[in-house]
Design a protein around this motif. Structure first.
Motif, PDB file in Angstrom:
ATOM      1  N   SER A   1       0.644  -1.273  -0.166  1.00 52.57           N
ATOM      2  CA  SER A   1       0.075   0.027  -0.145  1.00 52.57           C
ATOM      3  C   SER A   1       0.956   1.379  -0.014  1.00 52.57           C
ATOM      4  CB  SER A   1      -0.695   0.244   1.139  1.00 52.57           C
ATOM      5  OG  SER A   1      -1.840  -1.136   1.101  1.00 52.57           O
ATOM      6  N   GLY A   2       2.148   1.094  -0.079  1.00 55.05           N
ATOM      7  CA  GLY A   2       3.008   2.338  -0.115  1.00 55.05           C
ATOM      8  C   GLY A   2       3.455   2.887   1.025  1.00 55.05           C
ATOM      9  N   HIS A   3       3.370   1.986   2.162  1.00 57.68           N
ATOM     10  CA  HIS A   3       3.887   2.378   3.479  1.00 57.68           C
ATOM     11  C   HIS A   3       5.372   2.081   3.628  1.00 57.68           C
ATOM     12  CE1 HIS A   3      -0.361   3.996   4.161  1.00 57.68           C
ATOM     13  NE2 HIS A   3      -0.703   2.476   4.337  1.00 57.68           N
ATOM     14  N   GLU A   4       5.818   2.692   4.740  1.00 56.43           N
ATOM     15  CA  GLU A   4       7.182   1.994   4.749  1.00 56.43           C
ATOM     16  C   GLU A   4       7.334   1.280   6.157  1.00 56.43           C
ATOM     17  OE1 GLU A   4      10.534   4.716   4.168  1.00 56.43           O
ATOM     18  OE2 GLU A   4       9.052   6.399   3.899  1.00 56.43           O
ATOM     19  N   VAL A   5       8.220   0.067   6.059  1.00 53.05           N
ATOM     20  CA  VAL A   5       8.499  -0.727   7.109  1.00 53.05           C
ATOM     21  C   VAL A   5       9.922  -0.929   7.478  1.00 53.05           C
ATOM     22  CG1 VAL A   5       7.792  -2.906   8.273  1.00 53.05           C
ATOM     23  CG2 VAL A   5       6.006  -1.758   6.757  1.00 53.05           C
ATOM     24  N   LYS A   6      10.122  -0.931   8.879  1.00 51.69           N
ATOM     25  CA  LYS A   6      11.201  -1.215   9.161  1.00 51.69           C
ATOM     26  C   LYS A   6      11.604  -2.309  10.219  1.00 51.69           C
ATOM     27  CE  LYS A   6      14.900   0.877  12.049  1.00 51.69           C
ATOM     28  NZ  LYS A   6      16.320   0.898  11.065  1.00 51.69           N
ATOM     29  N   TYR A   7      12.098  -3.333  10.137  1.00 47.74           N
ATOM     30  CA  TYR A   7      12.186  -4.523  11.161  1.00 47.74           C
ATOM     31  C   TYR A   7      13.273  -4.428  12.189  1.00 47.74           C
ATOM     32  CZ  TYR A   7       8.974  -7.677   8.982  1.00 47.74           C
ATOM     33  OH  TYR A   7       7.839  -8.433   8.606  1.00 47.74           O
ATOM     34  N   VAL A   8      13.316  -4.703  13.368  1.00 47.72           N
ATOM     35  CA  VAL A   8      14.634  -4.432  14.370  1.00 47.72           C
ATOM     36  C   VAL A   8      14.430  -5.923  15.095  1.00 47.72           C
ATOM     37  CG1 VAL A   8      15.341  -3.257  16.306  1.00 47.72           C
ATOM     38  CG2 VAL A   8      14.164  -1.954  14.554  1.00 47.72           C
TER      39      VAL A   8
ATOM     40  N   GLN B   1      26.220 -14.416  11.248  1.00 44.99           N
ATOM     41  CA  GLN B   1      26.461 -14.022   9.676  1.00 44.99           C
ATOM     42  C   GLN B   1      25.567 -14.554   8.869  1.00 44.99           C
ATOM     43  OE1 GLN B   1      30.554 -15.107   9.158  1.00 44.99           O
ATOM     44  NE2 GLN B   1      31.482 -13.204  10.467  1.00 44.99           N
ATOM     45  N   ARG B   2      25.154 -15.798   8.842  1.00 46.88           N
ATOM     46  CA  ARG B   2      24.154 -16.554   8.067  1.00 46.88           C
ATOM     47  C   ARG B   2      22.868 -15.892   8.368  1.00 46.88           C
ATOM     48  NH1 ARG B   2      22.519 -22.941   8.072  1.00 46.88           N
ATOM     49  NH2 ARG B   2      21.040 -22.655   6.306  1.00 46.88           N
ATOM     50  N   ARG B   3      22.495 -15.793   9.475  1.00 42.84           N
ATOM     51  CA  ARG B   3      21.297 -15.363   9.790  1.00 42.84           C
ATOM     52  C   ARG B   3      21.030 -13.951   9.313  1.00 42.84           C
ATOM     53  NH1 ARG B   3      18.191 -17.318  15.128  1.00 42.84           N
ATOM     54  NH2 ARG B   3      16.613 -16.390  13.721  1.00 42.84           N
ATOM     55  N   TYR B   4      21.913 -13.096   9.358  1.00 40.34           N
ATOM     56  CA  TYR B   4      22.103 -11.636   8.755  1.00 40.34           C
ATOM     57  C   TYR B   4      21.663 -11.767   7.365  1.00 40.34           C
ATOM     58  CZ  TYR B   4      23.461  -6.901   7.393  1.00 40.34           C
ATOM     59  OH  TYR B   4      23.509  -5.683   6.795  1.00 40.34           O
ATOM     60  N   LYS B   5      22.372 -12.866   6.592  1.00 39.23           N
ATOM     61  CA  LYS B   5      22.059 -12.619   5.145  1.00 39.23           C
ATOM     62  C   LYS B   5      20.826 -12.973   4.741  1.00 39.23           C
ATOM     63  CE  LYS B   5      27.012 -13.616   4.162  1.00 39.23           C
ATOM     64  NZ  LYS B   5      27.918 -14.864   3.611  1.00 39.23           N
ATOM     65  N   GLU B   6      20.136 -13.904   5.865  1.00 39.23           N
ATOM     66  CA  GLU B   6      18.744 -14.427   5.602  1.00 39.23           C
ATOM     67  C   GLU B   6      17.859 -13.351   5.473  1.00 39.23           C
ATOM     68  OE1 GLU B   6      19.404 -18.988   6.956  1.00 39.23           O
ATOM     69  OE2 GLU B   6      18.451 -17.605   8.281  1.00 39.23           O
ATOM     70  N   ALA B   7      18.159 -12.413   6.669  1.00 40.73           N
ATOM     71  CA  ALA B   7      17.217 -11.531   7.079  1.00 40.73           C
ATOM     72  C   ALA B   7      17.262 -10.224   5.744  1.00 40.73           C
ATOM     73  CB  ALA B   7      17.858 -10.629   8.252  1.00 40.73           C
ATOM     74  N   MET B   8      18.341  -9.997   5.328  1.00 44.89           N
ATOM     75  CA  MET B   8      18.696  -9.304   4.037  1.00 44.89           C
ATOM     76  C   MET B   8      18.045  -9.642   3.035  1.00 44.89           C
ATOM     77  SD  MET B   8      19.978  -6.603   5.269  1.00 44.89           S
ATOM     78  CE  MET B   8      19.331  -7.101   6.932  1.00 44.89           C
ATOM     79  N   HIS B   9      17.709 -11.122   2.592  1.00 51.21           N
ATOM     80  CA  HIS B   9      17.177 -11.661   1.681  1.00 51.21           C
ATOM     81  C   HIS B   9      15.531 -11.320   1.664  1.00 51.21           C
ATOM     82  CE1 HIS B   9      15.894 -15.622  -0.666  1.00 51.21           C
ATOM     83  NE2 HIS B   9      15.811 -14.460  -1.490  1.00 51.21           N
ATOM     84  N   ALA B  10      15.049 -11.797   3.199  1.00 46.43           N
ATOM     85  CA  ALA B  10      14.019 -11.411   3.245  1.00 46.43           C
ATOM     86  C   ALA B  10      13.265 -10.141   3.235  1.00 46.43           C
ATOM     87  CB  ALA B  10      13.499 -11.776   5.000  1.00 46.43           C
ATOM     88  N   LYS B  11      14.372  -8.953   3.633  1.00 52.52           N
ATOM     89  CA  LYS B  11      13.953  -7.606   3.515  1.00 52.52           C
ATOM     90  C   LYS B  11      13.560  -7.242   1.924  1.00 52.52           C
ATOM     91  CE  LYS B  11      16.435  -3.177   3.328  1.00 52.52           C
ATOM     92  NZ  LYS B  11      18.021  -2.364   3.616  1.00 52.52           N
ATOM     93  N   GLU B  12      14.520  -7.831   0.913  1.00 50.97           N
ATOM     94  CA  GLU B  12      14.142  -7.620  -0.462  1.00 50.97           C
ATOM     95  C   GLU B  12      12.653  -8.307  -0.818  1.00 50.97           C
ATOM     96  OE1 GLU B  12      17.339  -9.452  -2.592  1.00 50.97           O
ATOM     97  OE2 GLU B  12      18.865  -8.039  -2.003  1.00 50.97           O
ATOM     98  N   ILE B  13      12.472  -9.403  -0.224  1.00 51.46           N
ATOM     99  CA  ILE B  13      11.090 -10.176  -0.620  1.00 51.46           C
ATOM    100  C   ILE B  13       9.927  -9.259  -0.049  1.00 51.46           C
ATOM    101  CG2 ILE B  13       9.844 -12.323  -0.285  1.00 51.46           C
ATOM    102  CD1 ILE B  13      12.012 -13.848  -0.244  1.00 51.46           C
ATOM    103  N   LEU B  14       9.977  -8.793   1.012  1.00 50.38           N
ATOM    104  CA  LEU B  14       9.081  -8.089   1.613  1.00 50.38           C
ATOM    105  C   LEU B  14       8.776  -6.575   1.474  1.00 50.38           C
ATOM    106  CD1 LEU B  14       8.671  -9.983   4.964  1.00 50.38           C
ATOM    107  CD2 LEU B  14       7.020 -10.190   3.118  1.00 50.38           C
ATOM    108  N   ARG B  15       9.926  -5.897   0.668  1.00 44.35           N
ATOM    109  CA  ARG B  15      10.124  -4.582   0.432  1.00 44.35           C
ATOM    110  C   ARG B  15      10.358  -3.908   1.672  1.00 44.35           C
ATOM    111  NH1 ARG B  15       5.237  -3.870  -3.483  1.00 44.35           N
ATOM    112  NH2 ARG B  15       6.046  -1.678  -3.474  1.00 44.35           N
ATOM    113  N   LEU B  16      11.052  -4.348   2.540  1.00 44.49           N
ATOM    114  CA  LEU B  16      11.240  -3.466   3.969  1.00 44.49           C
ATOM    115  C   LEU B  16      12.106  -2.318   3.442  1.00 44.49           C
ATOM    116  CD1 LEU B  16      12.028  -6.420   6.217  1.00 44.49           C
ATOM    117  CD2 LEU B  16       9.882  -5.331   6.002  1.00 44.49           C
ATOM    118  N   SER B  17      11.948  -1.341   4.040  1.00 41.93           N
ATOM    119  CA  SER B  17      12.622  -0.004   4.005  1.00 41.93           C
ATOM    120  C   SER B  17      13.927  -0.325   4.632  1.00 41.93           C
ATOM    121  CB  SER B  17      12.044   1.246   4.484  1.00 41.93           C
ATOM    122  OG  SER B  17      10.793   1.545   3.680  1.00 41.93           O
ATOM    123  N   GLU B  18      14.064  -0.926   6.147  1.00 44.60           N
ATOM    124  CA  GLU B  18      15.187  -1.128   6.677  1.00 44.60           C
ATOM    125  C   GLU B  18      15.036  -2.508   7.608  1.00 44.60           C
ATOM    126  OE1 GLU B  18      16.470   1.930   9.112  1.00 44.60           O
ATOM    127  OE2 GLU B  18      16.388   3.693   7.608  1.00 44.60           O
TER     128      GLU B  18
END
Length: 220
Positions: A49-56, A75-92
Motif C-alpha cells: 500500500s506504499g507505507h514504509e516498514v522497518k524491522y528491528v 552472519q548467516r542469519r544476517y544474510k537471510e534477513a537481508m534476503h527477506a528484506k528484499e522479498i517483503l520490500r522492507l525499507s530497513e
C-alpha cells in the motif's frame, strides 16, 4: 483509538490506500525471522500500500541452531534477513548485536530502542505482548519496548500494537484486531522461507521432523 481505526482502514479500504498519507511502521522483535513469522502478512499489506516498514531484531540469533557456531550462525542469519528484506520490500532491517538467549531489559537497551523509534519517526510500533510464560527473549523484547517510551524525544507518540508470542500460555488472550492476509499469504511464506537456517533446519530439528524435511527437500 481513532489512529488505530485509521491503520485498519488504510489496510482494507481501496480508496484510502490510494491517498498520499504514508505511515512509518516499525516491528521490534527478539530474533531475526520473527517479524516474518508474526507480522509478515501485515508487513506485506503495508508495503504493497506504499507505507514504509522497518524491522528491528534485538538479538543476532546466534544460538538458533543445533550445529553451527554462534559467529557463523549470526552472519548467516544476517544474510537471510537481508534476503527477506528484499522479498517483503522492507525499507530497513536492523539486527542488534545482543546474544540470542541473553536479552536483558537494561536501560541501555531501552535507550537504544527509543533512539531507533525516534530516528525512524514511527507512527506504529509492533512488538510482543510482555507476559509471564512466554519465550524469555520475546517477553524481554516486549518489556524493553514498553519501558523505552520514557526515553522518546519526539513529540509524536507512536501507536503501540502488541502481538502474542506463540509460547505464552499463562494468560487468557483475546485479540482486539485481526487482519485478513489471504492475498499476501504466499508473499509472507516467501519472506519466512528466506530464513532457511530456521525453517528448514533448526525448527524441524526441535520438532523432531528434521529428517523428514530434509528428505522432502531432496525430492523437490
Amino acid at each position: 483509538m481513532k489512529f488505530i481505526y485509521l491503520v485498519i482502514l488504510l489496510l482494507t479500504n481501496p480508496f484510502l490506500q490510494a491517498q498520499s498519507t504514508k505511515l512509518k511502521v516499525m516491528m521490534v522483535f527478539a530474533h531475526p525471522d520473527e517479524g516474518e513469522v508474526y507480522a509478515g502478512g501485515i508487513t506485506a499489506l503495508y508495503t504493497q500500500s506504499g507505507h514504509e516498514v522497518k524491522y528491528v531484531s534485538l538479538t543476532n540469533g546466534d544460538a538458533g541452531h543445533f550445529s553451527m557456531k554462534p559467529e557463523a550462525l549470526a552472519q548467516r542469519r544476517y544474510k537471510e534477513a537481508m534476503h527477506a528484506k528484499e522479498i517483503l520490500r522492507l525499507s530497513e532491517y536492523d539486527i542488534l548485536n545482543n546474544h540470542d538467549g541473553e536479552l536483558k531489559n537494561t536501560v541501555a537497551n531501552q535507550q537504544e530502542v527509543a533512539t531507533l523509534i525516534d530516528k525512524w519517526d514511527a507512527d506504529i510500533v509492533f512488538t510482543f505482548y510482555p507476559a509471564a510464560g512466554g519465550h524469555n527473549d520475546n517477553m524481554t523484547a516486549g518489556y524493553i519496548v514498553r519501558d523505552a517510551v520514557r526515553f522518546l524525544k519526539s513529540e509524536k507518540l507512536p501507536v503501540f500494537m502488541y502481538v502474542r508470542d506463540f509460547h505464552t500460555s499463562s494468560f487468557s488472550y483475546i485479540p482486539d484486531i485481526a487482519i485478513v492476509i489471504d492475498k499476501v499469504w504466499d508473499l509472507k511464506l516467501r519472506g519466512l522461507g528466506a530464513h532457511t537456517s530456521q525453517v528448514l533446519e533448526y525448527n524441524p530439528y526441535v520438532m523432531g521432523t528434521y529428517d523428514k524435511v530434509q528428505a522432502s527437500k531432496k525430492l523437490q
